[in-house]
Structures are given as structure tokens and as C-alpha cells.
Design a protein around this motif. Structure first.
Motif, PDB file in Angstrom:
ATOM      1  N   ALA A  90      32.886   8.241  46.518  1.00  0.00           N
ATOM      2  CA  ALA A  90      31.786   8.174  47.602  1.00  0.00           C
ATOM      3  C   ALA A  90      31.052   6.885  47.474  1.00  0.00           C
ATOM      4  CB  ALA A  90      30.914   9.500  47.487  1.00  0.00           C
ATOM      5  N   VAL A 104      32.497   7.756  55.481  1.00  0.00           N
ATOM      6  CA  VAL A 104      32.082   8.948  55.123  1.00  0.00           C
ATOM      7  C   VAL A 104      33.285   9.788  55.201  1.00  0.00           C
ATOM      8  CG1 VAL A 104      30.552  10.795  55.359  1.00  0.00           C
ATOM      9  CG2 VAL A 104      29.739   8.179  55.396  1.00  0.00           C
ATOM     10  N   VAL A 107      36.116   9.860  52.886  1.00  0.00           N
ATOM     11  CA  VAL A 107      35.534  10.475  51.512  1.00  0.00           C
ATOM     12  C   VAL A 107      35.774  11.883  51.520  1.00  0.00           C
ATOM     13  CG1 VAL A 107      33.762  10.472  49.878  1.00  0.00           C
ATOM     14  CG2 VAL A 107      34.134   8.422  50.868  1.00  0.00           C
ATOM     15  N   ALA A 145      28.180  10.147  50.125  1.00  0.00           N
ATOM     16  CA  ALA A 145      28.766   9.271  50.823  1.00  0.00           C
ATOM     17  C   ALA A 145      27.921   8.709  51.962  1.00  0.00           C
ATOM     18  CB  ALA A 145      30.098   9.841  51.520  1.00  0.00           C
ATOM     19  N   GLN A 149      27.705   4.635  51.917  1.00  0.00           N
ATOM     20  CA  GLN A 149      29.049   4.119  52.719  1.00  0.00           C
ATOM     21  C   GLN A 149      28.693   3.391  54.235  1.00  0.00           C
ATOM     22  OE1 GLN A 149      32.213   3.471  52.173  1.00  0.00           O
ATOM     23  NE2 GLN A 149      31.967   4.616  50.018  1.00  0.00           N
TER      24      GLN A 149
END
Length: 432
Positions: A90, A104, A107, A145, A149
Motif C-alpha cells: 500500500a 488503491v 492494492v 492505500a 497512492q
């Protein structure tokens, strides 16, 4: 057990259903997205997925089976390697200096797929992780995440934070917020199932994070930073410390479990000898722990309370003639104190912490002179003795007798807490 009690136990609280449904929808949506669009950086995804899978396969399969309501020793993070691997994925922004763009949903999909695959062998042995634990894992990884991200992939983090010490600090902040998110979810789920106060539950979860939780968070952040510089070869290097940590915690949990089983067996000596009815110590311990939770006790106080409740009648082994039905609450105060002091002396010889012996010794003192733990054990013991054998009306009659004796023999707040605990599970006859 009545049909009403069974239905109440089977009914899943709305909060729990919402958390489970949210995690399931998120995982299903993420998996569908990945199946439709394909994996970005397939090698990286497979490497981290394999790491999480190995961590899940190596989990302590009995570690999530403990129940807070029953007081069993429970390991908070049974699969630290899997948790750290998912967190590292993440927080991953680069692989050997090359930017990653997995996002995201990927992940969540990789982590969820690895969690589910790792649970299959445990499920086959009847020891699958609980739904609560799985839902928390999916939601907390998604939370981490979401914090990392989008900012990284959009380039905003490079503009605002850069790649120096502040970048590492940013990861530490995300790890801390993720740990807080997991603690809140865990406390909320237990609160929904038990109606215990949220504050002490959250405090327990946050205290647990200082141990294995901190190791998982730090390892996840360090693995993400190491892969960013050295590539995927860094993963095996950083797996070893976590595997050793997991082994140490497994041994510690096994020792704690054996210790509790020894105390439980010792507490049953009065039942085997015929001094107390079957299951009395276990019922008093369960009631005492539930009342302790309701009154906001946590951590070490709950452990002391449970051990003292299990061993509260051990002083009866000194009696030549057993008390009828083991009902010491009906004995004169002087005799109750003598038995309690003898019980405390026995407990001190067993190697149990001295705090447990103090509770056993003082359970028959005037309640104003007792610590709260002793007041709880006294009320729970009296309730179980009074309610036993009185038929369907026994629990209500026992509570009424306790209420009439508050201010003299029992603390009013403890008796009302006991009434709340009983009302949540139905007023079952003692021993039923």
C-alpha cells in the motif's frame, strides 16, 4: 438455554454487518477491477501477493479464535508478516528507482486475494480467521492505500514532501493513522457485539499496538522504502526479522495459554472435591470479566479479575465439612473472611501474581474496604450462588436480593453493572 437467548446470540449487530458488507463490497469491486483492466507491474504485484500469502499461511491458526467476551488469551496480530507485506504494498511508490502505478484498487485486490488464499488451509482445518479480522485487514489496507497512492501517483507528494527525510516521516504518519484506524474498527466491532464501553476497548487496542502492531507498521514502511531503492530482492531480507518475531510471539502466546489452563485446572479442584457445583468458577469468572469490561477496566486489571474469580473458592479446600452447595455468601462474615484468607494463602503458593491473591483474600471484606476487582468477584459469586436452583425466577430473585443488600454488602454500581451484563444476554439461570 432458551430460544430467545439463542436468537439473541445469533443476531449480528448492524455495525458488524455494515463493516463486513463494506469490506466484502470493496474487495469484490477491487478484484473485478483488476480482472477487467489487468495487473499493473505484474511482477511487483505477484511478489507482494506471495509475501502476504506466506504470512497468512504461517499465521497462528488458533490466535484469532480467542473471544474477548470469554477472556481467552488472544494474540492481536496472528499474521504479522502478511500484515506488514500488505501495508508495504500500500505504501510502495517505486521499485528499484522506477515509479509504480498500481493504485488503491490493485492494492486491495492483491491483498484480499492473498488473504483469502491463505485462509483456505486454515478453513480446511476448521480454524479460519474470523470475519471481523478479515474485514478489518481489508479496510485498514485500503485506508493506508487511499492516504498514499493517489497523492504519490499524481505527483502531489513529490511537490509537497519530496524524497528526503520528510518522505519517510510521511510514511510514519500514514502508518500511525492506519494503526489508529485498525484500533477504532476493532474496538467498534467488540463494542457492537458486547455493548462494553468504547473508551476502554479502544485503549486496550491502542496499547496492543505498542507491541507487535508497532513492529508490523515499522516493517511495512521499511520494506516499502527498501524496495524503492534495492528492488524486490529486499523483500526476503526483511521477512526474516518478522518471521522470528512471529515465532517469539507464538511461543509467548502458547505459554500464556498454558498458564491460564493451569489456573483453570487448579480452580476446578473445589468442583472435583465436591465443595462447589460444576461450572461455578467458570461462570463467576465470565460474569466478573464482563462486569469489569462494563465498568471500564482493561488490560492487566481484567487478567487479575479473571484469575481471582476462577480461584475465589479455593479456600474451601481447607474445610473439613463442605458448605452446602458451596454457598459461602450465606455464611457468617467471620467464616467468609477466614475462608478468603486461606484461599489467598493457597494462591500465593501457586506462583500467580500477588494482585490475584489480594483479590481472593479481600473478597469477603466490607465492600468499602475492597478494591474494585474484589467487589466485582463478590457480587458475581453471590449472584451465581443465589440464582442457582431457583428455577426460571432465580436470576431476577438473585438480582433483587443483591439490590436490597447494596450499600451494606455490595457496591450499587457493581450490582447495576451486573444487571446490565445479564440483560444483554438474557437472565439465564445460573448453571444453565
Amino acid at each position: 438455554m432458551t430460544r430467545r437467548q439463542t436468537a439473541r446470540q445469533l443476531r449480528v449487530p448492524l455495525t458488524v454487518r455494515a463493516v463486513h458488507a463494506g469490506a466484502a463490497l470493496l474487495a469484490a469491486g477491487a478484484l473485478a477491477h483488476v480482472l477487467w483492466s489487468g495487473l499493473h507491474e505484474r511482477g511487483v504485484a505477484l511478489a507482494f501477493g506471495a509475501l502476504v500469502l506466506v504470512g497468512e499461511l504461517a499465521r497462528r491458526s488458533d490466535a484469532t479464535r480467542g473471544d474477548d467476551r470469554g477472556g481467552a488469551v488472544r494474540e492481536r496480530e496472528p499474521a504479522p508478516l502478511g500484515a506488514a507485506g500488505a501495508l508495504a504494498y500500500a505504501l510502495l511508490g517505486e521499485n528499484a528507482g522506477h515509479a509504480t502505478h498500481h493504485g488503491v484498487l490493485q492494492v486491495v485486490a492483491v491483498a484480499a486475494a492473498a488473504f483469502l488464499a491463505g485462509a483456505v488451509p486454515h478453513l480446511a482445518r476448521g480454524r479460519a480467521p474470523t470475519l471481523d479480522h478479515m474485514a478489518r485487514r481489508v479496510l485498514t489496507i485500503a485506508f493506508a492505500a487511499v492516504l498514499f497512492q493517489p497523492l504519490y501517483n499524481s505527483g502531489k507528494s513529490a511537490e509537497l514532501i519530496g524524497h528526503g527525510p520528510y518522505y519517510a516521516l510521511w510514511l510514519v504518519v500514514i502508518v500511525a493513522l492506519t494503526g489508529l484506524c485498525d484500533a477504532v474498527l476493532a474496538a467498534a466491532l467488540v463494542r457492537a457485539r458486547t455493548r462494553w464501553p468504547f473508551g476502554p476497548l479502544l485503549r486496550d487496542e491502542l496499547r496492543a499496538k505498542r507491541g507487535i502492531g508497532s513492529a508490523v507498521g515499522a516493517s511495512g514502511a521499511v520494506m516499502a522504502l527498501a524496495v524503492a531503492v534495492a528492488g524486490l530482492w529486499a523483500l526476503p531480507l526483511f521477512c526474516l526479522p518478522l518471521l522470528l518475531t512471529q515465532l517469539s510471539f507464538s511461543r509467548y502466546a502458547a505459554v500464556r495459554t498454558t498458564y491460564r489452563q493451569t489456573i483453570t485446572s487448579l480452580a476446578r479442584a473445589t468442583e472435583i472435591a465436591g465443595y462447589t457445583p460444576q461450572g461455578h468458577a467458570r461462570r463467576v469468572a465470565a460474569l466478573s470479566r464482563a462486569v469489569g469490561h462494563d465498568l471500564g477496566l482493561s488490560g492487566a486489571d481484567l487478567v487479575v479479575l479473571e484469575y481471582a474469580a476462577l480461584m475465589h473458592d479455593i479456600g474451601q479446600l481447607s474445610l473439613v465439612d463442605p458448605v452446602r452447595h458451596g454457598a459461602t455468601a450465606d455464611l457468617p462474615a467471620v467464616e467468609q473472611r477466614r475462608i478468603a484468607l486461606l484461599g489467598g494463602a493457597v494462591v500465593r503458593q501457586t506462583g500467580v501474581p500477588a494482585d490475584v491473591a489480594v483479590v481472593v483474600e479481600r473478597q469477603a471484606d466490607p465492600y468499602r474496604d475492597q478494591p474494585l476487582t474484589a467487589r466485582i468477584v463478590r457480587a458475581a459469586n453471590a449472584y451465581d450462588e443465589m440464582a442457582r436452583g431457583e428455577g426460571p425466577g432465580g436470576p431476577l430473585a438473585a438480582l433483587e436480593r443483591l439490590r436490597l443488600a447494596t450499600g451494606r454488602d455490595y457496591q450499587p454500581e457493581v450490582v447495576e453493572s451486573l444487571a446490565r451484563v445479564l440483560s444483554r444476554g438474557g437472565l439465564a439461570p445460573a448453571g444453565g
